[in-house]
Design an enzyme around this catalytic site. Structure first.
Site, PDB file in Angstrom:
ATOM      1  N   LYS A  69       0.909  -1.250   0.060  1.00 57.10           N
ATOM      2  CA  LYS A  69       0.067  -0.090   0.031  1.00 57.10           C
ATOM      3  C   LYS A  69       0.802   1.305   0.015  1.00 57.10           C
ATOM      4  O   LYS A  69       0.113   2.340  -0.497  1.00 57.10           O
ATOM      5  CB  LYS A  69      -0.993  -0.006   1.251  1.00 57.10           C
TER       6      LYS A  69
ATOM      7  N   THR B 242       7.492  -1.832  15.262  1.00 58.97           N
ATOM      8  CA  THR B 242       8.443  -1.125  14.840  1.00 58.97           C
ATOM      9  C   THR B 242       7.906   0.311  15.346  1.00 58.97           C
ATOM     10  O   THR B 242       6.994   0.976  14.746  1.00 58.97           O
ATOM     11  CB  THR B 242       8.638  -0.997  13.584  1.00 58.97           C
TER      12      THR B 242
ATOM     13  N   ARG C 155       7.365   3.789  13.158  1.00 57.74           N
ATOM     14  CA  ARG C 155       6.226   3.541  12.115  1.00 57.74           C
ATOM     15  C   ARG C 155       4.828   4.199  12.732  1.00 57.74           C
ATOM     16  O   ARG C 155       4.146   4.774  12.100  1.00 57.74           O
ATOM     17  CB  ARG C 155       5.892   2.431  11.515  1.00 57.74           C
TER      18      ARG C 155
ATOM     19  N   ILE D 299      -9.047  -6.583  11.111  1.00 55.64           N
ATOM     20  CA  ILE D 299      -9.209  -6.502   9.594  1.00 55.64           C
ATOM     21  C   ILE D 299      -8.782  -7.694   8.733  1.00 55.64           C
ATOM     22  O   ILE D 299      -9.343  -7.739   7.686  1.00 55.64           O
ATOM     23  CB  ILE D 299      -8.631  -5.119   8.948  1.00 55.64           C
TER      24      ILE D 299
END
Ligand code: ATR
Length: 256
Positions: free
Chosen positions: A65, A154, A157, A222
């Site tokens: 994405k 992480t 991010r 999701i």
């Protein structure tokens, strides 16, 4: 005949061809929709070939994405702000990137819990900080959520997501480690799992345990393959599933 598809890695689990087949029928369109597996190491070559071909549009899923962005001619304002794309359309000779993940999720939430978004006291935690998380984060803020935390393996991010400029009024935002998220799970009204952990063929994997969950908490994953991921745990002890969550991304498909 219109040609569409979904790119991702792995892609075998995807229900997108079935979902989009329904949309094509509903729209009385003559078209086809295929799964296209592109491994991250071959991305530049494969995506260049695809963009030079005769497709009319495609969806983008894990883990591409963000990676897709430099290959597109333009992003709409929403995808630019989010920094991730889930829908690409060929329009007037250009490849344009959109992001409808977040609004798809918010619509599912509103359908199952109509009063949730408008309540300023609701506290939400997003697990993961990839492209899907970015879309959901931005859409929740845009629709009025005022307390929104992010936890990711992480941490940088997660910090990057928390700095997405969506609203200027005061929002409570915190960045957590996954351990901290597990410990503090009981303080949230909604927890959204946005990573690919637990997706087939790795259904035994679980990002974190929800043993600290409060009974009122809504839990959404999701990942829809399997429909009930290990993340949910045993439903009776684990809060409320977000009804319809496996299909939370269905509206995101409409743009193709
Ligand atoms: P997408 O853009 O499609 O959401 P992505 O950018 O690859 O896909 O993001 C995947 C998310 O799943 C990230 O939050 C990633 O965590 P990192 O940022 O630390 O890489 C998370 N993720 C994937 N595999 C994971 C694992 N085994 N344990 C914890 N987090 C994982």
């Amino acid at each position: 005949m219109k040609r569409y598809g979904v790119i991702g890695y792995p892609i075998g689990h995807s229900l997108s061809p079935w979902i989009h087949g329904q949309f094509l029928n509903m729209a009385h369109m003559n078209g086809e929709y295929h799964k296209i597996e592109i491994a991250p190491e071959n991305f530049a070559t494969e995506i260049s070939r695809l963009l030079a071909g005769d497709m009319n549009g495609f969806n983008v899923t894990v883990p591409h994405k963000q990676r897709i962005i430099p290959f597109l001619d333009k992003l709409d304002d929403n995808a630019t702000a989010i920094g991730a794309v889930n829908t690409v359309a060929y329009q007037d000779g250009k490849w344009i990137g959109y992001n409808t993940d977040g609004i798809g999720f918010v619509r599912s939430l509103e359908k199952s819990f109509p009063d949730f978004i408008g309540d300023p006291n609701k506290k939400v935690l997003i697990l993961g900080a990839g492209g899907a998380a970015r879309g959901i984060y931005a859409a929740l803020l845009s629709s009025g959520i005022k307390q929104l935390d992010v936890a990711n393996r992480t941490k940088e991010r997660a910090v990057a997501i928390a700095s997405i400029p969506i609203r200027h009024e005061k929002i409570s935002k915190n960045v957590l480690s996954l351990d901290e998220a597990e410990t503090n799970a009981g303080s949230y009204d909604l927890i959204i799992q946005t990573t690919s952990v637990g997706m087939v063929p790795n259904e035994q994997e679980q990002l974190l345990s929800l043993h600290n969950l409060a009974p009122k908490t809504i839990v959404a994953d999701i990942v829809y393959q399997p429909v009930k991921t290990k993340f949910y745990g045993r439903p009776k002890k684990r809060g409320t599933d977000l009804a319809g969550t496996p299909y939370a991304f269905v509206p995101s498909a409409i743009c193709v």
